[in-house]
Structure formats: structure tokens, C-alpha cells
Motif scaffolding. Structure first.
Motif, PDB file in Angstrom:
ATOM      1  N   ASN A   1     -49.424 -10.945  19.107  1.00 13.61           N
ATOM      2  CA  ASN A   1     -50.824 -11.336  19.252  1.00 13.61           C
ATOM      3  C   ASN A   1     -51.709 -10.160  19.679  1.00 13.61           C
ATOM      4  OD1 ASN A   1     -52.902 -13.209  19.038  1.00 13.61           O
ATOM      5  ND2 ASN A   1     -52.764 -13.799  21.200  1.00 13.61           N
ATOM      6  N   GLY A   2     -51.411  -8.979  19.144  1.00 14.00           N
ATOM      7  CA  GLY A   2     -52.265  -7.826  19.400  1.00 14.00           C
ATOM      8  C   GLY A   2     -52.046  -7.138  20.728  1.00 14.00           C
ATOM      9  N   THR A   3     -51.029  -7.547  21.479  1.00 13.50           N
ATOM     10  CA  THR A   3     -50.787  -6.927  22.787  1.00 13.50           C
ATOM     11  C   THR A   3     -49.351  -6.401  22.837  1.00 13.50           C
ATOM     12  OG1 THR A   3     -50.057  -9.020  23.759  1.00 13.50           O
ATOM     13  CG2 THR A   3     -52.405  -8.502  23.882  1.00 13.50           C
ATOM     14  N   GLY A   4     -49.066  -5.570  23.849  1.00 15.68           N
ATOM     15  CA  GLY A   4     -47.714  -5.068  24.047  1.00 15.68           C
ATOM     16  C   GLY A   4     -47.458  -3.805  23.250  1.00 15.68           C
ATOM     17  N   PRO A   5     -46.250  -3.278  23.352  1.00 17.77           N
ATOM     18  CA  PRO A   5     -45.900  -2.029  22.669  1.00 17.77           C
ATOM     19  C   PRO A   5     -45.835  -2.208  21.159  1.00 17.77           C
ATOM     20  CG  PRO A   5     -43.946  -3.034  23.622  1.00 17.77           C
ATOM     21  CD  PRO A   5     -45.123  -3.851  24.101  1.00 17.77           C
ATOM     22  N   GLU A   6     -45.862  -1.080  20.456  1.00 22.50           N
ATOM     23  CA  GLU A   6     -45.758  -1.121  19.011  1.00 22.50           C
ATOM     24  C   GLU A   6     -44.410  -1.715  18.600  1.00 22.50           C
ATOM     25  OE1 GLU A   6     -48.189   2.567  17.169  1.00 22.50           O
ATOM     26  OE2 GLU A   6     -46.464   3.127  18.410  1.00 22.50           O
ATOM     27  N   ILE A   7     -44.427  -2.495  17.549  1.00 21.45           N
ATOM     28  CA  ILE A   7     -43.189  -3.113  17.070  1.00 21.45           C
ATOM     29  C   ILE A   7     -42.230  -2.033  16.583  1.00 21.45           C
ATOM     30  CG2 ILE A   7     -42.213  -4.758  15.423  1.00 21.45           C
ATOM     31  CD1 ILE A   7     -45.046  -6.061  15.375  1.00 21.45           C
ATOM     32  N   ILE A   8     -42.730  -1.124  15.769  1.00 16.21           N
ATOM     33  CA  ILE A   8     -41.985   0.068  15.350  1.00 16.21           C
ATOM     34  C   ILE A   8     -42.828   1.259  15.754  1.00 16.21           C
ATOM     35  CG2 ILE A   8     -41.066   1.381  13.402  1.00 16.21           C
ATOM     36  CD1 ILE A   8     -40.592  -1.223  11.939  1.00 16.21           C
ATOM     37  N   PRO A   9     -42.383   2.061  16.707  1.00 14.03           N
ATOM     38  CA  PRO A   9     -43.197   3.184  17.198  1.00 14.03           C
ATOM     39  C   PRO A   9     -43.703   4.072  16.067  1.00 14.03           C
ATOM     40  CG  PRO A   9     -41.245   2.910  18.554  1.00 14.03           C
ATOM     41  CD  PRO A   9     -41.082   1.990  17.382  1.00 14.03           C
ATOM     42  N   GLY A  10     -45.013   4.300  16.076  1.00 16.57           N
ATOM     43  CA  GLY A  10     -45.626   5.181  15.098  1.00 16.57           C
ATOM     44  C   GLY A  10     -46.002   4.529  13.787  1.00 16.57           C
ATOM     45  N   LEU A  11     -45.679   3.242  13.633  1.00 19.41           N
ATOM     46  CA  LEU A  11     -46.009   2.543  12.393  1.00 19.41           C
ATOM     47  C   LEU A  11     -47.186   1.605  12.628  1.00 19.41           C
ATOM     48  CD1 LEU A  11     -45.324   1.906   9.422  1.00 19.41           C
ATOM     49  CD2 LEU A  11     -43.854   0.058  10.258  1.00 19.41           C
ATOM     50  N   ASP A  12     -48.283   1.868  11.952  1.00 22.72           N
ATOM     51  CA  ASP A  12     -49.481   1.041  12.052  1.00 22.72           C
ATOM     52  C   ASP A  12     -49.250  -0.261  11.276  1.00 22.72           C
ATOM     53  OD1 ASP A  12     -52.000  -0.135  11.931  1.00 22.72           O
ATOM     54  OD2 ASP A  12     -53.036   1.762  11.569  1.00 22.72           O
ATOM     55  N   PRO A  13     -49.475  -1.427  11.911  1.00 22.50           N
ATOM     56  CA  PRO A  13     -49.310  -2.692  11.172  1.00 22.50           C
ATOM     57  C   PRO A  13     -50.135  -2.740   9.888  1.00 22.50           C
ATOM     58  CG  PRO A  13     -49.519  -3.133  13.513  1.00 22.50           C
ATOM     59  CD  PRO A  13     -49.787  -1.666  13.337  1.00 22.50           C
ATOM     60  N   ALA A  14     -51.261  -2.014   9.851  1.00 21.45           N
ATOM     61  CA  ALA A  14     -52.076  -2.004   8.638  1.00 21.45           C
ATOM     62  C   ALA A  14     -51.300  -1.431   7.458  1.00 21.45           C
ATOM     63  CB  ALA A  14     -53.350  -1.197   8.865  1.00 21.45           C
ATOM     64  N   ASP A  15     -50.384  -0.486   7.743  1.00 23.95           N
ATOM     65  CA  ASP A  15     -49.560   0.062   6.670  1.00 23.95           C
ATOM     66  C   ASP A  15     -48.560  -0.965   6.162  1.00 23.95           C
ATOM     67  OD1 ASP A  15     -50.779   2.520   6.605  1.00 23.95           O
ATOM     68  OD2 ASP A  15     -49.361   3.475   7.954  1.00 23.95           O
ATOM     69  N   VAL A  16     -48.106  -1.832   7.047  1.00 21.35           N
ATOM     70  CA  VAL A  16     -47.155  -2.872   6.649  1.00 21.35           C
ATOM     71  C   VAL A  16     -47.863  -3.936   5.822  1.00 21.35           C
ATOM     72  CG1 VAL A  16     -45.557  -4.643   7.458  1.00 21.35           C
ATOM     73  CG2 VAL A  16     -45.766  -2.475   8.698  1.00 21.35           C
ATOM     74  N   PHE A  17     -49.041  -4.338   6.269  1.00 15.94           N
ATOM     75  CA  PHE A  17     -49.739  -5.417   5.593  1.00 15.94           C
ATOM     76  C   PHE A  17     -50.534  -4.957   4.389  1.00 15.94           C
ATOM     77  CE2 PHE A  17     -49.380  -7.225  10.010  1.00 15.94           C
ATOM     78  CZ  PHE A  17     -48.275  -7.991   9.686  1.00 15.94           C
ATOM     79  N   ALA A  18     -50.336  -3.691   3.986  1.00 14.10           N
ATOM     80  CA  ALA A  18     -50.845  -3.238   2.692  1.00 14.10           C
ATOM     81  C   ALA A  18     -49.926  -3.700   1.577  1.00 14.10           C
ATOM     82  CB  ALA A  18     -50.953  -1.716   2.671  1.00 14.10           C
ATOM     83  N   ASP A  19     -48.803  -4.320   1.966  1.00 17.56           N
ATOM     84  CA  ASP A  19     -47.822  -4.827   0.993  1.00 17.56           C
ATOM     85  C   ASP A  19     -48.512  -5.717  -0.036  1.00 17.56           C
ATOM     86  OD1 ASP A  19     -45.784  -6.204  -0.338  1.00 17.56           O
ATOM     87  OD2 ASP A  19     -44.483  -6.159   1.425  1.00 17.56           O
ATOM     88  N   LEU A  20     -48.341  -5.389  -1.328  1.00 19.69           N
ATOM     89  CA  LEU A  20     -48.994  -6.141  -2.386  1.00 19.69           C
ATOM     90  C   LEU A  20     -48.542  -7.595  -2.441  1.00 19.69           C
ATOM     91  CD1 LEU A  20     -48.872  -3.561  -5.315  1.00 19.69           C
ATOM     92  CD2 LEU A  20     -50.595  -3.827  -3.552  1.00 19.69           C
ATOM     93  N   SER A  21     -47.364  -7.893  -1.915  1.00 17.31           N
ATOM     94  CA  SER A  21     -46.858  -9.267  -1.980  1.00 17.31           C
ATOM     95  C   SER A  21     -47.157 -10.050  -0.710  1.00 17.31           C
ATOM     96  CB  SER A  21     -45.336  -9.258  -2.212  1.00 17.31           C
ATOM     97  OG  SER A  21     -44.676  -8.677  -1.102  1.00 17.31           O
ATOM     98  N   ASP A  22     -47.885  -9.412   0.228  1.00 16.36           N
ATOM     99  CA  ASP A  22     -48.111 -10.033   1.526  1.00 16.36           C
ATOM    100  C   ASP A  22     -49.400 -10.839   1.534  1.00 16.36           C
ATOM    101  OD1 ASP A  22     -47.847 -10.453   4.406  1.00 16.36           O
ATOM    102  OD2 ASP A  22     -49.516  -9.065   4.568  1.00 16.36           O
ATOM    103  N   PRO A  23     -49.404 -12.066   2.096  1.00 22.74           N
ATOM    104  CA  PRO A  23     -50.612 -12.891   2.105  1.00 22.74           C
ATOM    105  C   PRO A  23     -51.736 -12.311   2.942  1.00 22.74           C
ATOM    106  CG  PRO A  23     -48.880 -13.905   3.422  1.00 22.74           C
ATOM    107  CD  PRO A  23     -48.253 -12.770   2.682  1.00 22.74           C
ATOM    108  N   PHE A  24     -51.448 -11.361   3.846  1.00 17.59           N
ATOM    109  CA  PHE A  24     -52.503 -10.773   4.660  1.00 17.59           C
ATOM    110  C   PHE A  24     -53.209  -9.627   3.937  1.00 17.59           C
ATOM    111  CE2 PHE A  24     -51.923 -12.823   8.748  1.00 17.59           C
ATOM    112  CZ  PHE A  24     -50.637 -13.336   8.650  1.00 17.59           C
TER     113      PHE A  24
END
Length: 268
Positions: free
Chosen positions: A74-97
Motif C-alpha cells: 500500500n505504498g509504504t515500507g521498503p522496496e519489494i525488490i531493491p532498486g526496482l521501480d514498481p513503474a517498471d514492473v507495471f509497464a508490462d503489456l499484459s498487466d491490467p495496471f
């Protein structure tokens, strides 16, 4: 840019008669619910839908696990994967976000050829009796799902870069070139699944294929079928598949197989 393209598409791709699909019904003995899948005419190749990989490569976490962690965080706490911006993950073409369906994920991603991923995983590029779909690369699915860092192929749609390149190759291998009259069919599954009798068709010149991608009245990025009015070639992007079949003369198919921008194969 895309607003201009959408305005042009609205003008240049008017609706056509539903009966334009009658020959496809006869050719394929199908109803077109997920697209009319043609036989070889006399040859055929499959354009594999693009995958992309983050510049840091795949991470040791399945995408589904990352999504759960992202929602719980929910937008708080440490990074899920250090150094990886969630925006890079949700650029996934198959992702609903994702906010830019069909587009390249961005400068931190490179195109990942299917052939390269097949060598890496040991999975076959193509399995006899099976079309490219969500069952492709079973080793990734069996290990918990596709890893974060790899953008999977889009299902039932070509990405913009491949659509544009395919349009250029079709122009090069059509007798009338850019002036080739052509038609586009969209499955009712992309039209609210409301009308299964009056099939949805648009008509224009092949020169206008690129702007069709941004048609304001179409939910799909690319049509289920595109074909030359003289029926010399036809492509099908099936609603459930990760690849687009192009059926037509041998020189067209050879051009697809040898192109340096898209990845095309003959299936067993």
C-alpha cells in the motif's frame, strides 16, 4: 501524435458490410468468434507477439507474487525488490495496471526474442499440435509463474511496433502496394460481446493500416483479421493466442521469416 492518428482512423476506416466476412466463413468453416483462422494461401507464417526484458534481467520472484506484495504494501515500507521501480514492473503489456497498452515498456527494457527465451529455459519454441498461447514456456509457469522483469506477450493483440512493421511488409508484397483495398474484422468479444450476428468490419487502403491501431471506436489495438480485398493474403490475430498468423504467397511469408524487426516462424 496518437490523437491525430485516432482522428485519421475515424475518417479513413468507416464501417463496411458484415457480409464482407462471408468468404472467411467459407474459407475457415468458422464463426469468427475469436477470429477467422485461415489455412495457408498457399503459405503461412506466425508473427510471435513481442516480449520485453528489464535491463537488470529477470528477478527471482514471480509476477503474481510481486503484485500481491505491492498491493499489501500500500505504498509504504521498503522496496519489494531493491532498486526496482514498481513503474517498471507495471509497464508490462499484459498487466491490467498498464497505461500504454501495446507500446514499448520504456528505455529500461529490451526486446526479448522468443528464440532466446526458449534457449534459456529449455522449452521448445513451438510444439507440434499447439499454437502459441498462455501454455508456451511451461517451465516458467511450473516454477510459479513468469518472473518479474520479463514482459509476457500480449494475448489477442499485436503491439504497435510489430503492427506497423507488418503493415510495411504487406505494402511491399501487395500488387497495388499502399493503395491495396483491405478490410478489418473485429471479434464481438472486443465489442462488449453483444452482437454475434452483424459482424464488425471496417474498410480502407493498406496505407492507412497504421492509424487503424488508434481507432477511437475500437477497444482492441489491432483487428482480429486484416485482409486484402483481392484475398491474396489474410492475417488473423486470434483472441486467445500470443501470435498472429499471416497466410499468403510464398514471397510474403519468406519476407516475414527473414525480417530483422519482427520475429516470425513456421509452426510444425
Amino acid at each position: 501524435m496518437y490523437e491525430t492518428s485516432a482522428a485519421l482512423a475515424a475518417v479513413r476506416w468507416p464501417l463496411a458490410a458484415s457480409a464482407e466476412t462471408d468468404w472467411l466463413k467459407e474459407l475457415t468453416a468458422g464463426d469468427g468468434l475469436t477470429g477467422f483462422m485461415p489455412p495457408a494461401l498457399p503459405d503461412a507464417a506466425w508473427v510471435l507477439h513481442a516480449m520485453y526484458e528489464h535491463e537488470r534481467g529477470p528477478f527471482d520472484m514471480p509476477y503474481a507474487e510481486y503484485l500481491r506484495a505491492f498491493l499489501n504494501r500500500n505504498g509504504t515500507g521498503p522496496e519489494i525488490i531493491p532498486g526496482l521501480d514498481p513503474a517498471d514492473v507495471f509497464a508490462d503489456l499484459s498487466d491490467p495496471f498498464a497505461t500504454s497498452k501495446g507500446e514499448h515498456p520504456g528505455p529500461r527494457h529490451r526486446r526479448l526474442p522468443w528464440a532466446e527465451l526458449a534457449r534459456r529455459t529449455g522449452d521448445p519454441l513451438a510444439v507440434e499440435g499447439r499454437l502459441p498461447d498462455h501454455r508456451s514456456f511451461p517451465s516458467l509457469r511450473d516454477s510459479g509463474g513468469w518472473p518479474v522483469g520479463i514482459t509476457g506477450p500480449s494475448e489477442g493483440r499485436l503491439n504497435r511496433a510489430d503492427w506497423n512493421r507488418l503493415a510495411e511488409i504487406l505494402i511491399e508484397h501487395s500488387p497495388r502496394g499502399a493503395d491495396t483495398p483491405c478490410l478489418a474484422y473485429y471479434t464481438p468479444l472486443g465489442q462488449g460481446a453483444e452482437d454475434f450476428d452483424d459482424l464488425h468490419v471496417r474498410a480502407a487502403r493498406l496505407a492507412d493500416a497504421k492509424v487503424l491501431y488508434d481507432h477511437p471506436d475500437e477497444d482492441f489495438w489491432s483487428p482480429s483479421n486484416l485482409w486484402a480485398q483481392d484475398r491474396s493474403w489474410v492475417l488473423c490475430t486470434d483472441y486467445d493466442l500470443w501470435a498472429t498468423k499471416v497466410a499468403g504467397p510464398a514471397p510474403l511469408v519468406e519476407a516475414l521469416l527473414g525480417d530483422g524487426e519482427i520475429e516470425a516462424v513456421r509452426l510444425p
